[in-house]
Design an enzyme around this catalytic site. Structure first.
Site, mmCIF file in Angstrom:
data_model
loop_
_atom_site.group_PDB
_atom_site.id
_atom_site.type_symbol
_atom_site.label_atom_id
_atom_site.label_comp_id
_atom_site.label_asym_id
_atom_site.label_seq_id
_atom_site.Cartn_x
_atom_site.Cartn_y
_atom_site.Cartn_z
ATOM 1 N N MET A 111 17.957 16.170 22.930
ATOM 2 C CA MET A 111 18.404 16.645 21.621
ATOM 3 C C MET A 111 19.282 17.894 21.682
ATOM 4 S SD MET A 111 17.425 14.197 20.079
ATOM 5 C CE MET A 111 16.732 13.752 18.537
ATOM 6 N N ILE B 91 23.356 19.502 22.809
ATOM 7 C CA ILE B 91 24.750 19.179 23.121
ATOM 8 C C ILE B 91 25.102 19.847 24.451
ATOM 9 C CG2 ILE B 91 27.140 19.353 22.325
ATOM 10 C CD1 ILE B 91 25.285 17.736 20.483
ATOM 11 N N HIS C 35 22.603 6.825 21.087
ATOM 12 C CA HIS C 35 22.604 7.453 19.765
ATOM 13 C C HIS C 35 22.187 6.402 18.729
ATOM 14 C CE1 HIS C 35 23.613 10.354 16.716
ATOM 15 N NE2 HIS C 35 24.274 9.410 16.070
#
Ligand code: GAR
Length: 202
Positions: A91, A93, A110
């Site tokens: 979770m 980036i 996703h």
């Protein structure tokens, strides 16, 4: 020789479990060399332990900055010989710093039909928008959020009385097929990235 993958997780790990089930069934010719989690309490770690798979925990709070956090995850993956990095419910980036260490060798799942509904709560976004179909996408990771070249997608209907949770459950069934399928295509050397497009050799 069996290719090695590293799976990066944040929580429950049902996608990790699906990968392991497919390997056990002889349907996925890879070895999970390591599981890396950014949460000590992630249930995925218990799944790895049950299979005797090495795991490493790298928590953001224990690192002085994002660069150190990402370097430690990358080092853990490489030290176990991971040739492909699979983000399975991770979770966070990742920055270019991390991505450049694994060019076209990071896959993410996703829970939406990209490019719609990037980021968090993708299934809730789909319900709120009123779309009639939803699904999941497996893609190679680039520096954007859920923007990299798409490997495959699977579609499910959205029903009138769906909630975020009921739609998420329906999509998850397809995620558990999509991620092993994409990893298998990679392991068989059938994926080529040309710009935004991923060519799948038949
Ligand atoms: C899955 O639905 C996955 O697609 C999603 O988190 C869930 C993890 O479940 N990932 C994202 O939303 C990434 N932005 P799992 O831990 O049971 O595999």
């Amino acid at each position: 020789m069996t290719k090695k993958i590293g799976v990066v997780v944040s929580g429950r790990g049902s996608n990790l479990q699906s990968i392991l089930n497919h390997i056990d069934a002889g349907e996925l010719p890879v070895e999970v060399a390591v599981v890396v989690s950014d949460h000590q309490e992630a249930f995925a770690l218990q799944r790895a332990a049950k299979y005797g798979i090495p795991s490493e925990v790298v928590e953001r709070k224990d690192c002085k900055d994002k660069a150190e956090f990402e370097d430690r995850i990358a080092d853990a993956l490489l030290s176990h010989g991971a040739e492909l990095v699979v983000l399975a419910g991770f979770m966070r980036i990742l920055s270019g710093n991390f991505i450049s260490r694994f060019p076209h060798r990071i896959m993410n799942i996703h829970p939406a039909l990209l490019p719609s509904f990037t980021g968090l709560h993708a299934q809730g976004q789909a319900v709120a928008y009123g779309v009639k179909v939803a699904g999941c996408t497996v893609h190679f990771v680039d520096e954007g959020t859920d923007t990299g070249p798409i490997i495959l997608q699977k579609v499910v209907p959205v029903l009138d009385d769906d909630t975020e949770d009921s739609l998420a459950d329906r999509i998850l069934v397809e995620e558990h097929k999509a991620l092993p399928e994409a990893i298998k295509l990679w392991a068989e050397g059938r994926l080529t990235v040309e710009g935004r497009k991923v060519r799948v050799a038949r």
